[in-house]
Design a protein around this motif. Structure first.
Motif, PDB file in Angstrom:
ATOM      1  N   GLY A   1      -0.112   2.937  16.779  1.00 51.09           N
ATOM      2  CA  GLY A   1      -0.417   2.867  15.350  1.00 51.09           C
ATOM      3  C   GLY A   1      -1.907   2.828  15.063  1.00 51.09           C
ATOM      4  O   GLY A   1      -2.717   2.586  15.953  1.00 51.09           O
ATOM      5  N   SER A   2      -2.204   3.096  13.806  1.00 50.65           N
ATOM      6  CA  SER A   2      -3.588   3.133  13.341  1.00 50.65           C
ATOM      7  C   SER A   2      -3.860   1.911  12.465  1.00 50.65           C
ATOM      8  O   SER A   2      -2.929   1.241  12.026  1.00 50.65           O
TER       9      SER A   2
ATOM     10  N   VAL B   1      -2.966  10.509  11.306  1.00 49.66           N
ATOM     11  CA  VAL B   1      -4.069   9.531  11.411  1.00 49.66           C
ATOM     12  C   VAL B   1      -4.040   8.808  12.763  1.00 49.66           C
ATOM     13  O   VAL B   1      -5.072   8.400  13.290  1.00 49.66           O
ATOM     14  N   VAL B   2      -2.850   8.680  13.335  1.00 53.85           N
ATOM     15  CA  VAL B   2      -2.731   8.024  14.644  1.00 53.85           C
ATOM     16  C   VAL B   2      -3.465   8.862  15.703  1.00 53.85           C
ATOM     17  O   VAL B   2      -3.937   8.347  16.706  1.00 53.85           O
TER      18      VAL B   2
ATOM     19  N   THR C   1       8.861   1.896  11.404  1.00 44.86           N
ATOM     20  CA  THR C   1       7.581   2.518  11.720  1.00 44.86           C
ATOM     21  C   THR C   1       7.451   2.793  13.213  1.00 44.86           C
ATOM     22  O   THR C   1       7.089   3.905  13.621  1.00 44.86           O
TER      23      THR C   1
ATOM     24  N   GLY D   1       8.338   1.708   3.701  1.00 44.50           N
ATOM     25  CA  GLY D   1       7.136   2.535   3.834  1.00 44.50           C
ATOM     26  C   GLY D   1       6.022   2.092   2.909  1.00 44.50           C
ATOM     27  O   GLY D   1       5.065   2.820   2.679  1.00 44.50           O
TER      28      GLY D   1
ATOM     29  N   VAL E   1       6.808   6.477  14.740  1.00 41.95           N
ATOM     30  CA  VAL E   1       5.550   6.748  15.456  1.00 41.95           C
ATOM     31  C   VAL E   1       5.872   7.216  16.884  1.00 41.95           C
ATOM     32  O   VAL E   1       5.256   8.146  17.405  1.00 41.95           O
TER      33      VAL E   1
ATOM     34  N   ILE F   1       0.515   5.337   1.416  1.00 43.28           N
ATOM     35  CA  ILE F   1      -0.334   6.343   2.050  1.00 43.28           C
ATOM     36  C   ILE F   1      -0.213   7.591   1.190  1.00 43.28           C
ATOM     37  O   ILE F   1       0.889   8.110   0.970  1.00 43.28           O
TER      38      ILE F   1
ATOM     39  N   GLN G   1       4.096  -3.229  16.948  1.00 41.50           N
ATOM     40  CA  GLN G   1       4.615  -1.860  16.972  1.00 41.50           C
ATOM     41  C   GLN G   1       4.662  -1.299  18.388  1.00 41.50           C
ATOM     42  O   GLN G   1       4.712  -0.083  18.566  1.00 41.50           O
TER      43      GLN G   1
ATOM     44  N   THR H   1      -4.668   1.892   9.447  1.00 42.63           N
ATOM     45  CA  THR H   1      -4.609   2.296   8.032  1.00 42.63           C
ATOM     46  C   THR H   1      -4.028   1.198   7.135  1.00 42.63           C
ATOM     47  O   THR H   1      -4.656   0.779   6.159  1.00 42.63           O
ATOM     48  N   ASP H   2      -2.823   0.742   7.469  1.00 44.78           N
ATOM     49  CA  ASP H   2      -2.134  -0.204   6.587  1.00 44.78           C
ATOM     50  C   ASP H   2      -2.894  -1.522   6.472  1.00 44.78           C
ATOM     51  O   ASP H   2      -3.155  -2.008   5.370  1.00 44.78           O
TER      52      ASP H   2
ATOM     53  N   GLU I   1      -0.464  10.349   6.763  1.00 46.62           N
ATOM     54  CA  GLU I   1       0.236   9.473   7.714  1.00 46.62           C
ATOM     55  C   GLU I   1       0.628  10.248   8.975  1.00 46.62           C
ATOM     56  O   GLU I   1       0.768  11.471   8.956  1.00 46.62           O
ATOM     57  N   HIS I   2       0.816   9.547  10.021  1.00 45.32           N
ATOM     58  CA  HIS I   2       1.132  10.051  11.372  1.00 45.32           C
ATOM     59  C   HIS I   2      -0.051  10.779  12.016  1.00 45.32           C
ATOM     60  O   HIS I   2      -0.468  10.407  13.109  1.00 45.32           O
TER      61      HIS I   2
ATOM     62  N   GLY J   1       4.199   6.860   4.185  1.00 45.42           N
ATOM     63  CA  GLY J   1       4.366   5.936   5.306  1.00 45.42           C
ATOM     64  C   GLY J   1       5.064   6.630   6.462  1.00 45.42           C
ATOM     65  O   GLY J   1       4.955   7.836   6.643  1.00 45.42           O
ATOM     66  N   SER J   2       5.835   5.866   7.201  1.00 50.79           N
ATOM     67  CA  SER J   2       6.330   6.416   8.462  1.00 50.79           C
ATOM     68  C   SER J   2       7.512   7.366   8.299  1.00 50.79           C
ATOM     69  O   SER J   2       7.792   8.162   9.179  1.00 50.79           O
TER      70      SER J   2
ATOM     71  N   LYS K   1       0.840  -1.201   0.000  1.00 44.95           N
ATOM     72  CA  LYS K   1       0.000   0.000   0.000  1.00 44.95           C
ATOM     73  C   LYS K   1       0.879   1.256   0.000  1.00 44.95           C
ATOM     74  O   LYS K   1       2.062   1.207   0.388  1.00 44.95           O
TER      75      LYS K   1
HETATM   76  O1  PMV Z   1       5.538   2.723   7.798  1.00 41.34           O
HETATM   77  P1  PMV Z   1       4.234   2.491   7.170  1.00 41.34           P
HETATM   78  O2  PMV Z   1       4.194   2.677   5.706  1.00 41.34           O
HETATM   79  O3  PMV Z   1       3.632   1.210   7.580  1.00 41.34           O
HETATM   80  O4  PMV Z   1       3.232   3.660   7.653  1.00 41.34           O
HETATM   81  C1  PMV Z   1       2.739   3.781   8.926  1.00 41.34           C
HETATM   82  C2  PMV Z   1       1.708   4.869   8.939  1.00 41.34           C
HETATM   83  C3  PMV Z   1       1.728   5.716  10.191  1.00 41.34           C
HETATM   84  O5  PMV Z   1       0.689   6.675  10.071  1.00 41.34           O
HETATM   85  C4  PMV Z   1       3.057   6.448  10.323  1.00 41.34           C
HETATM   86  C5  PMV Z   1       1.499   4.877  11.441  1.00 41.34           C
HETATM   87  C6  PMV Z   1       0.115   4.284  11.534  1.00 41.34           C
HETATM   88  O6  PMV Z   1       0.000   3.263  12.226  1.00 41.34           O
HETATM   89  O7  PMV Z   1      -0.842   4.819  10.962  1.00 41.34           O
END
Ligand code: PMV
Length: 315
Positions: free
Chosen positions: A126-127, A18-19, A185, A83, A189, A11, A122, A129-130, A15-16, A268-269, A9
């Motif tokens: 974290g959220s 969203v947490v 990540t 990411g 975070v 983002i 983690q 999202t992924d 990102e961030h 991503g992160s 995926k």
């Molecule tokens: O590192 P990635 O691509 O898995 O992105 C994590 C996304 C964050 O918003 C940084 C953390 C989260 O859990 O949402």
């Protein structure tokens, strides 16, 4: 025996932040991880004993699904620590394969359990999202309820509720630029958590601004207004820089890509990992990223979510 295929995926926005309850837009892309599980006397991973040090995500995925012992085979076309959600894809594919084996697979259950596993891996942050994007495929908006788009499911954790919604994005090609620097990540975070604690109101303002950019970005993309989406990507990147998750190399790749793109941002992160560009010329954009020291991948949005099969699937 059961096999699951899960996409990577990106983002696109948010990102961030969203947490902390702000909206984010993510999309599945056409890179894939594959996990097969076969009942066994003791759990192995690609012929090696399961190790809590080397297989953190698998250990949690097996725990949350209360999996029996398996010989697990994994294969991934997704660069790791880039990411692009390689760990989410691996976690989600493992959860899906186990559920398929147990006759309990469905995408929502997979998304919930995969999130639980990622959250534990983690360190309790974290959220969803992924894991939800990888489970659902296509475009996914993570928002506070009620939000825009077609509802998929809602995930709660402590005081936060994330409403996952399907967003129809036009077919789109992105150029990903991998810095070849590892971004962890959990570390990024945690870094943003320290920023939030230290900066209080200012941090909340930055998160809220990222949320606004994510919402506008989603509207620009669904309307296929790529120049507007590109400008919002750049704004999102600058806001992520304020959070401290960009790096000189990410900034350099974004600047290089911009010469042939509507916009570019880290995805991503951060802290390494990758950036994405919305190219005006795919080849030239990829070339600019390569010249700036990155590894370009041309990816397409709109990949399917996790898929399961009884037995093995030919490669
Ligand atoms: O590192 P990635 O691509 O898995 O992105 C994590 C996304 C964050 O918003 C940084 C953390 C989260 O859990 O949402």
């Amino acid at each position: 025996m059961a096999t699951a295929l899960a996409p990577a995926k990106v983002i696109l926005f948010g990102e961030h932040a969203v947490v902390y309850g702000e909206p984010a837009l993510a999309a599945a892309i056409d890179l894939e991880a594959r996990v097969s599980v076969r009942p066994a006397g003791v759990t192995t991973v690609n012929g090696n004993p399961l190790s809590s040090q080397h297989h953190v995500h698998l250990v949690h995925a097996l725990q949350v699904t209360e999996a029996p012992h398996f010989d697990i085979t994994t294969a991934s076309g997704i660069p790791s620590a880039a990411g692009l959600g390689s760990s989410a894809a691996l976690t989600t594919a493992t959860v899906a394969a186990v559920l398929q084996h147990l006759g309990r697979f469905d995408p929502e259950r997979t998304a919930r359990l995969a999130y639980e596993a990622e959250w534990r891996a983690q360190g309790g942050r974290g959220s969803p999202t992924d894991t939800s994007t990888v489970s659902a495929g296509g475009g996914v908006l993570v928002d506070r309820p009620p939000g825009e788009g077609e509802p998929l499911w809602t995930i709660e954790r402590g005081e936060r509720t994330w409403a996952l919604r399907r967003v129809t994005l036009p077919p789109m090609t992105l150029v990903v630029g991998h810095t070849q620097e590892r971004g962890r990540t959990a570390d990024e975070v945690a870094k943003v958590a320290r920023f939030a604690k230290r900066q209080g109101t200012f941090a909340r303002e930055v998160f809220a601004e990222i949320g606004g950019v994510a919402r506008d970005g989603m509207r620009a993309l669904t309307a296929n207004d790529l120049p507007a989406a590109g400008k919002l990507m750049e704004r999102n990147h600058r806001l992520l820089t304020i959070l401290g998750v960009s790096t000189p190399k990410l900034d350099r790749l974004c600047a290089a890509a911009m010469r042939h793109a509507h916009g570019a941002k880290l995805t991503g992160s951060g802290g390494g990992g990758s950036m994405i560009a919305l190219p005006t010329d795919v080849e030239k954009c990829a070339d600019a990223i390569r010249r700036a020291g990155g590894v370009p991948y041309t990816v397409h949005l709109g990949a399917r979510g996790v898929r399961v099969f009884a037995g093995e699937v030919p490669a």
